[in-house]
Design an enzyme around this catalytic site. Structure first.
Site, PDB file in Angstrom:
ATOM      1  N   ILE A  54      -1.375   9.555  38.889  1.00 11.59           N
ATOM      2  CA  ILE A  54       0.141   9.752  38.593  1.00 11.59           C
ATOM      3  C   ILE A  54       0.647  10.954  38.097  1.00 11.59           C
ATOM      4  CG2 ILE A  54       2.338   8.584  37.974  1.00 11.59           C
ATOM      5  CD1 ILE A  54       0.511   5.991  37.810  1.00 11.59           C
ATOM      6  N   LYS A  55       1.319  12.010  38.690  1.00 14.27           N
ATOM      7  CA  LYS A  55       1.475  12.963  37.918  1.00 14.27           C
ATOM      8  C   LYS A  55       3.006  13.053  37.310  1.00 14.27           C
ATOM      9  CE  LYS A  55       0.427  17.692  39.631  1.00 14.27           C
ATOM     10  NZ  LYS A  55       0.512  18.702  40.542  1.00 14.27           N
ATOM     11  N   VAL A  56       3.132  13.385  36.096  1.00 11.48           N
ATOM     12  CA  VAL A  56       4.212  13.358  35.393  1.00 11.48           C
ATOM     13  C   VAL A  56       4.630  14.711  34.980  1.00 11.48           C
ATOM     14  CG1 VAL A  56       4.410  10.866  35.145  1.00 11.48           C
ATOM     15  CG2 VAL A  56       3.471  12.393  33.199  1.00 11.48           C
TER      16      VAL A  56
END
Ligand code: G3P
Length: 231
Positions: free
Chosen positions: A96-98
């Site tokens: 998951i890219k934040v």
């Protein structure tokens, strides 16, 4: 540490290459070479692909065994967490890219705490990278090319993060992003990045050298003259 100094030893035995694209055909072609260890996407790459994020990410995850980064688009931690949980359900290899904001860091801590891989993106300083590591990020994505664009040195940032992470034995992997040239890739390797992500066109150029082409042409001409066959 400058790029010509010896990089400290890193845990993984070789540098990993990720393809920075959401184009399925390009990923499939590169995956066949056995050289692609993962994929990174972002909202701009999803737009470019013209595909639905959930569908295309699912297809990418089926093509590569390694981490596939899919980016949240909310700006508030609670919403990022909800989006991250949904993206993580696509496949086991989702990272998951934040974004590197306080909300992104809060979301990173929660999502990694739940056992997800998290890639903290849009990193432009060593302090930001330090925060991401403290938040338990699996990957930190410093943008090399965009720093070079504004006359700063993206590779120096990778080297600084390497030193800081090694000082404290942080396990966060340095995923050098926004790599635009083959020199970016070798420079990232020289200073000890764990991973580099680059567009397929740049990755394909890694094997190219005019002396390789010239030498091969000569070998082929001479081989023809021998009149022999191997098969
Ligand atoms: O992964 C981030 C990367 O796609 C950014 O690259 O070339 O848009 O700066 P670029």
């Amino acid at each position: 540490m400058g790029r010509n100094q010896k990089a400290p030893k890193i845990e993984s035995k070789f540098m990993k290459f990720f393809a920075d694209t959401a184009e399925i055909d390009e990923i499939a072609a590169l995956a066949e070479t056995g050289m692609v260890d993962g994929v990174t996407t972002n909202p701009s790459l999803i737009l470019k692909s013209g595909r639905d994020i959930l569908e295309v990410t699912r297809e990418i995850c089926a093509l590569v065994d390694g981490p596939v980064s899919a980016e949240v688009v909310s700006l508030v931690a609670d919403d990022m967490i909800a989006e991250g949980r949904k993206l993580a359900k696509i496949a086991e290899n989702i990272a998951i890219k934040v974004p590197l904001t306080w909300d992104g860091l809060k979301a990173c801590k929660v999502l990694t705490g739940e056992g997800n891989m998290v890639n903290v993106t849009l990193c432009f300083s060593a302090n930001q990278a330090l925060l991401a590591a403290k938040a338990g990020a699996t990957f930190i994505s410093p943008f090399v090319g965009r720093l070079d664009d504004i006359n700063l040195d993206g590779i120096d940032l990778i080297a600084d993060i390497r030193t800081i992470y090694d000082n404290y034995d942080f396990e966060t992997q340095i995923l050098a992003a926004s790599a635009r040239t083959v020199n970016h890739i070798s420079d990232c390797a020289l200073v000890g990045a764990d991973i580099v992500t680059a567009p397929p066109a740049v990755l394909r150029k890694l094997a190219a050298h005019p002396l390789t082409d010239k030498g091969l042409a000569t070998f082929m001409e001479d081989w023809k003259k021998t009149g022999q066959k191997i098969l």
